[in-house]
Write an enzyme that holds these catalytic residues in place. Structure first.
Site, mmCIF file in Angstrom:
data_model
loop_
_atom_site.group_PDB
_atom_site.id
_atom_site.type_symbol
_atom_site.label_atom_id
_atom_site.label_comp_id
_atom_site.label_asym_id
_atom_site.label_seq_id
_atom_site.Cartn_x
_atom_site.Cartn_y
_atom_site.Cartn_z
ATOM 1 N N ARG A 76 38.035 -17.603 -10.080
ATOM 2 C CA ARG A 76 37.750 -17.396 -8.666
ATOM 3 C C ARG A 76 38.808 -16.492 -8.074
ATOM 4 O O ARG A 76 40.005 -16.656 -8.327
ATOM 5 C CB ARG A 76 37.762 -18.732 -7.897
ATOM 6 C CG ARG A 76 36.903 -19.822 -8.504
ATOM 7 C CD ARG A 76 35.443 -19.470 -8.562
ATOM 8 N NE ARG A 76 34.883 -19.190 -7.257
ATOM 9 C CZ ARG A 76 34.392 -20.113 -6.415
ATOM 10 N NH1 ARG A 76 34.401 -21.360 -6.766
ATOM 11 N NH2 ARG A 76 33.895 -19.768 -5.251
ATOM 12 N N LYS A 101 28.900 -30.809 0.741
ATOM 13 C CA LYS A 101 28.202 -29.565 1.108
ATOM 14 C C LYS A 101 26.694 -29.764 1.142
ATOM 15 O O LYS A 101 25.941 -28.796 1.083
ATOM 16 C CB LYS A 101 28.569 -28.441 0.132
ATOM 17 C CG LYS A 101 30.064 -28.104 0.124
ATOM 18 C CD LYS A 101 30.419 -27.080 -0.935
ATOM 19 C CE LYS A 101 31.918 -26.990 -1.119
ATOM 20 N NZ LYS A 101 32.287 -26.131 -2.273
ATOM 21 N N PRO A 116 28.671 -21.546 2.895
ATOM 22 C CA PRO A 116 28.462 -22.740 2.094
ATOM 23 C C PRO A 116 29.582 -23.752 1.958
ATOM 24 O O PRO A 116 29.460 -24.579 1.080
ATOM 25 C CB PRO A 116 28.171 -22.154 0.696
ATOM 26 C CG PRO A 116 28.605 -20.727 0.754
ATOM 27 C CD PRO A 116 29.211 -20.500 2.078
ATOM 28 N N GLU A 117 30.626 -23.754 2.707
ATOM 29 C CA GLU A 117 31.598 -24.832 2.540
ATOM 30 C C GLU A 117 31.415 -25.877 3.648
ATOM 31 O O GLU A 117 30.539 -25.721 4.488
ATOM 32 C CB GLU A 117 33.026 -24.269 2.533
ATOM 33 C CG GLU A 117 33.238 -23.257 1.422
ATOM 34 C CD GLU A 117 34.650 -22.716 1.336
ATOM 35 O OE1 GLU A 117 35.583 -23.502 1.511
ATOM 36 O OE2 GLU A 117 34.820 -21.514 1.102
ATOM 37 N N ARG A 165 19.970 -15.468 -2.991
ATOM 38 C CA ARG A 165 20.315 -15.493 -4.417
ATOM 39 C C ARG A 165 19.665 -16.627 -5.191
ATOM 40 O O ARG A 165 19.860 -16.729 -6.403
ATOM 41 C CB ARG A 165 21.836 -15.519 -4.573
ATOM 42 C CG ARG A 165 22.448 -14.163 -4.224
ATOM 43 C CD ARG A 165 23.946 -14.186 -4.273
ATOM 44 N NE ARG A 165 24.455 -14.328 -5.634
ATOM 45 C CZ ARG A 165 25.732 -14.412 -5.932
ATOM 46 N NH1 ARG A 165 26.631 -14.378 -4.962
ATOM 47 N NH2 ARG A 165 26.114 -14.519 -7.173
ATOM 48 N N ARG A 193 46.504 -36.649 -11.872
ATOM 49 C CA ARG A 193 45.707 -35.620 -12.518
ATOM 50 C C ARG A 193 46.585 -34.543 -13.118
ATOM 51 O O ARG A 193 47.366 -33.914 -12.422
ATOM 52 C CB ARG A 193 44.756 -34.957 -11.506
ATOM 53 C CG ARG A 193 43.793 -35.913 -10.892
ATOM 54 C CD ARG A 193 42.841 -36.435 -11.930
ATOM 55 N NE ARG A 193 41.621 -36.919 -11.294
ATOM 56 C CZ ARG A 193 40.442 -36.342 -11.444
ATOM 57 N NH1 ARG A 193 40.306 -35.288 -12.194
ATOM 58 N NH2 ARG A 193 39.391 -36.856 -10.841
#
Length: 291
Positions: free
Chosen positions: A272, A59, A2-3, A123, A162
DNA sequence: CCTTAGGCCTGCGCGC
DNA sequence: TGCGCGCAGGCCTAAG
């Protein structure tokens, strides 16, 4: 899978089977996958449209639809953790994977041949939804890491602005769009940056290194068609990607750092699993602690 | 603004 | 062998 590199690979592999085909039917066996509307509503939105183009943004796989040659909305597909897109020349054969089919589209080619696009997702986190305006739907995403906007200067300024911990910032899709847990860990290692550093404290030369690390990591992963861990999650052509063999830190806890030989450590950052070399990626100084 | 915890789901590998 | 636990490539929401 999924990346960004895995999604890029998925888009490239389904593209030749989808572009130019007309959607003749739609089915969904897990309603949440559609992200809101009922099946009938989804069906009405897409059936009869032609898939003009298949692209990727962050993605997301984007199927651009047309009716009578005019834009008619898009299907946005997000694989999340376990989603896959496959195209079958023969519709509806019930194999082992059939159990994980959540949405499918019947397709007709210009020459009359039929096929089925199937969205498989163990999932059920993934999404396969119709939107009128994909630009509006994806407006909150940050720049593409391999796009023109993402320059060294952009990253230097953006980090400076940031006050956030580096790793969760890089995972934030509104900051930079496309990185996930693996490629963040790999990029931070390559740049010699600890994942818990504050973004605004990253020196310019480290920010430049990070910029290069992100781009080279993603480019090499795309070249190798992404990363595949186990036999089940593969590219739509049934072939695994091979970038996992080039991981330097991800999933390598206890194994030697490729640079200095020290064992790779696993820690948890922002919930994570995170993999680092404590020597090559020195920890930030604790606040208030000197020398 | 930022951060954290919980939720969404299923399957796999590990230790006992 | 079976069972419980922790783990997983993502991301949204609520709450502090």
């Amino acid at each position: 899978m999924p990346e960004l590199p895995e999604v890029e690979t998925t888009a490239a592999l389904v593209r030749p089977h989808l572009e130019g085909r007309v959607i003749t039917g739609a089915r969904a066996s897990w309603l949440r996958s559609l992200g809101g509307p009922a099946v009938a509503e989804f069906e009405a939105s897409v059936v009869g449209s032609r898939i003009a183009e298949v692209t990727r943004r962050a993605k997301w796989v984007v199927l651009h639809l047309e009716r009578a040659g005019r834009p008619a909305g898009s299907i946005l597909c997000h694989l999340r953790m376990t989603g896959r897109l496959v195209v079958d020349a023969q519709p509806g054969h019930a194999d082992r994977e059939g159990a994980f089919e959540r949405v499918s589209l019947g397709l007709r080619g210009p020459a009359g041949g039929t096929a089925t696009l199937r969205f498989l997702d163990v999932r059920k986190f993934g999404r396969f939804r119709f939107v009128e305006d994909h630009l509006e739907a994806l407006a909150d995403l940050g720049p593409e890491p391999l796009g023109e906007e993402f320059t060294e200067e952009w990253l230097i300024r953006a980090l400076k602005a940031r006050k956030r911990v580096l790793k969760p910032l890089l995972l934030d899709q509104t900051f930079l769009a496309g990185l996930g847990n693996i490629y963040v860990d790999e990029s931070l290692f390559q740049a010699g940056l600890h994942p818990e550093r504050s973004a605004h404290q990253v020196p310019k030369d480290r920010a430049r290194a990070l910029h290069g690390a992100i781009q080279s990591t993603l480019r090499q992963a795309i070249e190798r068609e992404g990363s595949s861990f186990d036999a089940f999650y593969r590219t739509p052509e049934g072939q695994p990607g091979s970038y996992q063999h080039l991981f330097r830190v991800y999933g390598r806890e206890g194994k030697p750092c490729p640079t200095c030989g020290r064992p790779i450590k696993r820690l948890v950052v922002a919930q994570r699993g995170t993999h680092i070399c404590t020597r090559c990626q020195p920890a930030p100084r604790a606040p208030g602690k000197r020398r």
